[in-house]
Every structure is written in structure tokens, then in C-alpha cells.
Design a protein around this motif. Structure first.
Motif, PDB file in Angstrom:
ATOM      1  N   VAL A  19       0.780  -1.167   0.068  1.00  0.00           N
ATOM      2  CA  VAL A  19      -0.132   0.006   0.089  1.00  0.00           C
ATOM      3  C   VAL A  19       0.601   1.343  -0.170  1.00  0.00           C
ATOM      4  CG1 VAL A  19      -1.849   1.394   1.316  1.00  0.00           C
ATOM      5  CG2 VAL A  19      -1.801  -1.342   1.023  1.00  0.00           C
ATOM      6  N   ALA A  20       1.946   1.415   0.862  1.00  0.00           N
ATOM      7  CA  ALA A  20       2.812   2.501   0.921  1.00  0.00           C
ATOM      8  C   ALA A  20       3.276   2.738  -0.412  1.00  0.00           C
ATOM      9  CB  ALA A  20       3.980   2.271   2.104  1.00  0.00           C
ATOM     10  N   ASP A  21       3.829   1.487  -1.080  1.00  0.00           N
ATOM     11  CA  ASP A  21       4.513   1.755  -2.419  1.00  0.00           C
ATOM     12  C   ASP A  21       3.719   2.293  -3.429  1.00  0.00           C
ATOM     13  OD1 ASP A  21       7.093   0.662  -1.316  1.00  0.00           O
ATOM     14  OD2 ASP A  21       6.458  -1.402  -2.181  1.00  0.00           O
ATOM     15  N   SER A  22       2.375   1.651  -3.639  1.00  0.00           N
ATOM     16  CA  SER A  22       1.246   2.243  -4.179  1.00  0.00           C
ATOM     17  C   SER A  22       1.154   3.703  -4.055  1.00  0.00           C
ATOM     18  CB  SER A  22      -0.101   1.416  -4.395  1.00  0.00           C
ATOM     19  OG  SER A  22      -0.753   1.689  -3.276  1.00  0.00           O
ATOM     20  N   LEU A  27       6.846   3.178   4.397  1.00  0.00           N
ATOM     21  CA  LEU A  27       6.118   2.127   4.952  1.00  0.00           C
ATOM     22  C   LEU A  27       5.825   2.682   6.441  1.00  0.00           C
ATOM     23  CD1 LEU A  27       4.902  -0.582   5.819  1.00  0.00           C
ATOM     24  CD2 LEU A  27       7.379  -1.350   6.339  1.00  0.00           C
ATOM     25  N   ARG A  28       6.655   3.256   7.193  1.00  0.00           N
ATOM     26  CA  ARG A  28       6.491   3.885   8.383  1.00  0.00           C
ATOM     27  C   ARG A  28       5.357   4.922   8.451  1.00  0.00           C
ATOM     28  NH1 ARG A  28       6.120   2.111  12.789  1.00  0.00           N
ATOM     29  NH2 ARG A  28       8.287   2.202  13.712  1.00  0.00           N
ATOM     30  N   TYR A  29       5.394   5.867   7.599  1.00  0.00           N
ATOM     31  CA  TYR A  29       4.197   6.611   7.141  1.00  0.00           C
ATOM     32  C   TYR A  29       2.938   6.031   7.143  1.00  0.00           C
ATOM     33  CZ  TYR A  29       1.840  11.135   5.662  1.00  0.00           C
ATOM     34  OH  TYR A  29       1.265  12.133   5.832  1.00  0.00           O
ATOM     35  N   TYR A  30       2.786   5.095   6.215  1.00  0.00           N
ATOM     36  CA  TYR A  30       1.579   4.338   6.160  1.00  0.00           C
ATOM     37  C   TYR A  30       1.135   3.850   7.349  1.00  0.00           C
ATOM     38  CZ  TYR A  30      -2.151   1.410   5.029  1.00  0.00           C
ATOM     39  OH  TYR A  30      -3.504   0.685   4.823  1.00  0.00           O
ATOM     40  N   GLN A  31       2.045   3.077   8.149  1.00  0.00           N
ATOM     41  CA  GLN A  31       1.751   2.483   9.257  1.00  0.00           C
ATOM     42  C   GLN A  31       1.202   3.395  10.291  1.00  0.00           C
ATOM     43  OE1 GLN A  31       5.641   0.712  10.191  1.00  0.00           O
ATOM     44  NE2 GLN A  31       4.873  -1.243   9.692  1.00  0.00           N
TER      45      GLN A  31
END
Length: 73
Positions: A19-22, A27-31
Motif C-alpha cells: 500500500v505504501a509503495d502504491s 512504510l512507516r508513514y503508512y503504518q
């Protein structure tokens, strides 16, 4: 925790990293967005809405597991 967002991601068989890549974010921001500790900007929520085909108002909901945080429909 934004259970609706987490459930949508799992229903799409996507990892947090995918999801973060898309979205073009870390990754940390999406988490942090999924945990409810970061809000994310409008563009991210628009993209999440498109990615999961679920209205962002539903995705933004925060569960009652975090005292002091209101549901954000």
C-alpha cells in the motif's frame, strides 16, 4: 486504530508495504496512518479510496481503542 482501513487492505490481499509503495510514501508513514497516529493528506485518502474502492469517510474511522480520539467519519 483505523480498523476499516486495515480490513480494506487485508481484503485486497495487500501488505502495508504494498500500500505504501502504491501511494508513494514510506512504510512507516503508512503504518502511522493505519494506526491513527498520523492523519495523512487529502491526496493520500483520495488514493486509498480509489485503491480499495471504499469511501474515505469509512476508511478514516478510528476505533475506540484510542482514548481521546474521535471517530472521523
Amino acid at each position: 486504530m483505523r480498523e476499516s482501513l486495515k480490513n480494506a487492505r487485508k481484503a485486497a490481499n495487500m501488505t502495508q508495504q504494498q500500500v505504501a509503495d502504491s501511494l508513494g510514501i514510506s512504510l512507516r508513514y503508512y503504518q502511522n496512518i493505519e494506526q491513527g497516529s498520523r492523519t495523512g493528506d487529502f491526496e493520500i485518502w483520495d488514493n486509498l479510496e480509489d485503491l480499495f474502492n471504499i469511501h474515505q469517510r469509512k476508511l478514516r474511522g478510528i476505533s475506540n481503542n484510542h482514548p481521546g480520539r474521535e471517530d472521523n467519519p
